[in-house]
Scaffold this motif. Structure first.
Motif, short mmCIF file in Angstrom:
data_model
loop_
_atom_site.label_atom_id
_atom_site.label_comp_id
_atom_site.label_asym_id
_atom_site.label_seq_id
_atom_site.Cartn_x
_atom_site.Cartn_y
_atom_site.Cartn_z
N ALA A 1 0.69 -1.38 -0.07
CA ALA A 1 0.18 0.32 0.02
C ALA A 1 1.01 1.43 0.03
O ALA A 1 0.55 2.03 -0.65
N ALA A 2 1.80 1.27 0.83
CA ALA A 2 2.98 2.54 0.99
C ALA A 2 3.89 2.20 -0.84
O ALA A 2 3.49 3.73 -0.86
N ARG A 3 3.46 1.37 -0.72
CA ARG A 3 4.86 1.52 -2.44
C ARG A 3 3.41 2.30 -3.16
O ARG A 3 4.13 3.11 -4.02
N ALA A 4 2.06 1.43 -3.52
CA ALA A 4 1.56 2.08 -4.71
C ALA A 4 1.25 3.63 -4.12
O ALA A 4 1.49 4.77 -4.91
N ALA A 5 0.95 4.28 -2.81
CA ALA A 5 0.05 5.66 -2.55
C ALA A 5 1.52 6.31 -3.27
O ALA A 5 1.80 7.21 -3.51
N ALA A 6 3.09 5.93 -3.28
CA ALA A 6 4.36 6.56 -2.73
C ALA A 6 4.62 6.96 -4.61
O ALA A 6 5.34 7.96 -5.59
N PHE B 1 -4.16 6.61 -4.98
CA PHE B 1 -4.81 7.05 -3.70
C PHE B 1 -5.27 5.50 -3.77
O PHE B 1 -6.30 4.34 -4.39
N VAL B 2 -5.14 4.99 -2.40
CA VAL B 2 -5.32 3.71 -1.79
C VAL B 2 -6.40 3.43 -0.58
O VAL B 2 -6.46 4.73 -0.16
N ALA B 3 -7.02 2.69 -1.37
CA ALA B 3 -8.08 2.09 -0.06
C ALA B 3 -8.41 1.12 -0.13
O ALA B 3 -8.28 0.10 0.08
N VAL B 4 -8.83 1.60 1.61
CA VAL B 4 -8.92 -0.08 2.35
C VAL B 4 -10.16 -0.89 1.73
O VAL B 4 -10.85 -0.12 1.77
N ALA B 5 -9.75 -1.98 1.02
CA ALA B 5 -10.63 -2.66 0.30
C ALA B 5 -11.94 -4.02 1.57
O ALA B 5 -11.57 -4.12 2.55
N HIS B 6 -13.21 -3.23 0.42
CA HIS B 6 -14.00 -4.36 1.42
C HIS B 6 -13.89 -4.56 2.47
O HIS B 6 -13.33 -5.96 3.10
N PRO B 7 -13.79 -4.22 4.42
CA PRO B 7 -13.33 -4.45 5.24
C PRO B 7 -14.76 -5.53 5.99
O PRO B 7 -14.24 -6.32 6.27
N HIS B 8 -15.64 -5.65 5.73
CA HIS B 8 -16.95 -6.11 6.54
C HIS B 8 -15.97 -7.21 5.40
O HIS B 8 -16.18 -8.55 5.78
N GLU C 1 -10.81 15.00 -16.01
CA GLU C 1 -9.55 14.61 -16.41
C GLU C 1 -9.00 13.39 -15.35
O GLU C 1 -9.31 13.83 -14.13
N PRO C 2 -8.08 12.70 -15.56
CA PRO C 2 -7.95 12.20 -14.82
C PRO C 2 -6.55 12.63 -13.63
O PRO C 2 -7.10 12.46 -12.44
N GLU C 3 -5.66 13.46 -13.72
CA GLU C 3 -5.20 14.07 -12.55
C GLU C 3 -5.33 14.88 -11.87
O GLU C 3 -5.92 14.95 -11.14
N ALA C 4 -6.77 16.12 -12.59
CA ALA C 4 -7.55 16.69 -11.49
C ALA C 4 -8.69 15.37 -10.69
O ALA C 4 -9.04 15.49 -9.15
N LEU C 5 -9.29 14.11 -11.57
CA LEU C 5 -9.75 13.44 -10.54
C LEU C 5 -9.29 13.06 -9.32
O LEU C 5 -8.88 13.01 -8.24
N LEU C 6 -7.72 12.36 -9.89
CA LEU C 6 -7.12 12.20 -8.91
C LEU C 6 -6.56 13.02 -7.31
O LEU C 6 -7.35 12.06 -6.17
N ALA C 7 -6.03 13.50 -7.94
CA ALA C 7 -6.40 15.19 -6.61
C ALA C 7 -7.62 15.37 -6.26
O ALA C 7 -7.15 15.47 -4.96
N ALA C 8 -8.08 15.46 -6.85
CA ALA C 8 -9.92 15.43 -5.84
C ALA C 8 -10.12 14.38 -5.08
O ALA C 8 -10.68 14.67 -4.02
N LEU C 9 -9.62 13.34 -5.41
CA LEU C 9 -9.80 12.61 -4.52
C LEU C 9 -8.77 11.81 -3.55
O LEU C 9 -9.17 11.78 -2.41
N LYS C 10 -7.29 12.60 -3.35
CA LYS C 10 -6.57 12.28 -2.75
C LYS C 10 -6.96 13.29 -0.90
O LYS C 10 -7.02 13.42 -0.22
N ALA C 11 -7.21 14.71 -1.99
CA ALA C 11 -8.08 15.31 -1.36
C ALA C 11 -9.78 15.64 -0.41
O ALA C 11 -9.87 16.72 0.81
#
Ligand SMILES: [Zn+2]
Ligand SMILES: [Zn+2]
Length: 305
Positions: free
Chosen positions: A120-125, A129-136, A212-222
């Motif tokens: 997860a840390a390698r992907a974030a670096a 945008f990293v998420a814990v999938a389906h915890p339940h 656009e991908p970059e704008a969406l990704l930045a918004a997701l992280k924010a």
């Protein structure tokens, strides 16, 4: 943090978790993209299982972009055991195509592979945008969730896990993390494989100035988004004494906070609700749920107050 509802730009509807026949889904990447586009989505992240038996796919969906429809590259990462011994499932959206495979030959943990927190840390670096999938569905413990320090978000609704296992919820883990002072954002996703009615059931509405991908990704992280199964949230204004919610027609609007704090307002075709903050005096965070007459929900991210 800038308020998502008053920030410039517009909302774009997207699904962040999807599979194709490049792993265990049944449709080609092109057909998956076609269906989401035809359903009116603005963007899609195809996130096939990043393991050896599928040749570690990060599918290039760029050829399937079209006017009004874009894609984010991504994968569902698997490496290392959770506390229950099963393999981690970690969503990574916005991965570079050259993201290096680890040592995850199949869906069982093997000795010596990266841990979940490490991949997860390698992907974030690498920019994801990293998420814990389906915890339940995963049987995730709070200790597991705490360990994934690189995660930006928790999947609070996974439509495939809901329809296929009745284990689509991630709010218990998310609320406990919030109550420890962690600040994950909250995403609803499909996790569609198109093997059952597992699609078009949960999505994010991302506020950005361009689709656009970059704008969406930045918004997701924010954290500039809310999640939905149908209803729209149009405004959340937190005053000294109240939480003012504007939404599409709802039968229930709920404000939730730490521990047992929650207050609901019920009615018919409500497009506004005002909820007093008294009950939340001891809560450092608040979030909002809107429920429509069909029982479909929309969920805000947490507000720190
Ligand atoms: Zn999964
Ligand atoms: Zn999945």
């Amino acid at each position: 943090m800038q308020d998502v509802f008053t920030a410039p730009g517009r909302f774009y509807r997207g699904n962040l978790h999807t599979h194709s026949d490049r792993s265990d889904g049944v449709l080609t990447p092109e057909e998956v993209c076609r269906r989401y586009r035809a359903e009116g989505y603005d963007f899609l992240a195809l996130t096939d299982h990043f393991i050896g038996i599928y040749d570690y796919p990060i599918v290039d969906t760029r050829p399937f972009r079209a006017p009004g429809f874009t894609t984010l590259l991504g994968a569902e990462l698997h490496s290392g055991p959770m506390a229950n011994g099963d393999l981690w499932h970690i969503l990574a959206v916005g991965l570079p195509e050259e993201f290096a495979p680890g040592n995850a030959p199949h869906f069982r943990a093997v000795p010596g592979q990266e841990t979940g927190p490490e991949i997860a840390a390698r992907a974030a670096a690498a920019g994801a945008f990293v998420a814990v999938a389906h915890p339940h569905w995963s049987g995730l413990t709070l200790e597991d969730a705490r360990s994934l320090t690189a995660a930006h978000a928790v999947e609070i609704y996974n439509h495939g896990c809901h329809t296929g296992a009745d284990r689509g919820d991630g709010f218990v883990i998310a609320d406990l993390l919030l109550s420890e002072g962690r600040r994950p954002s909250l995403i609803a996703t499909d996790d569609a494989h198109f093997t059952e009615p597992d699609h078009f059931g949960g999505w994010v509405m991302v506020k950005a100035e361009a689709n656009e991908p970059e704008a969406l990704l930045a918004a997701l992280k924010a954290g500039m988004f809310y999640s939905s199964q149908g209803p729209e949230i149009r405004g959340i204004d937190i005053t000294k004494t109240t939480v003012e919610v504007q939404c599409s027609a709802a039968v229930t609007v709920i404000v939730q906070g730490q521990a047992t704090a929650a207050v609901a307002v019920n009615g018919q075709s409500m497009t506004r609700a005002s909820i007093r903050r008294d009950r939340f005096a001891a809560s450092p965070w608040l979030r909002v749920t809107v429920i429509d007459a069909a029982g479909r929900r929309a969920w805000s991210n947490a507000y720190w107050v």
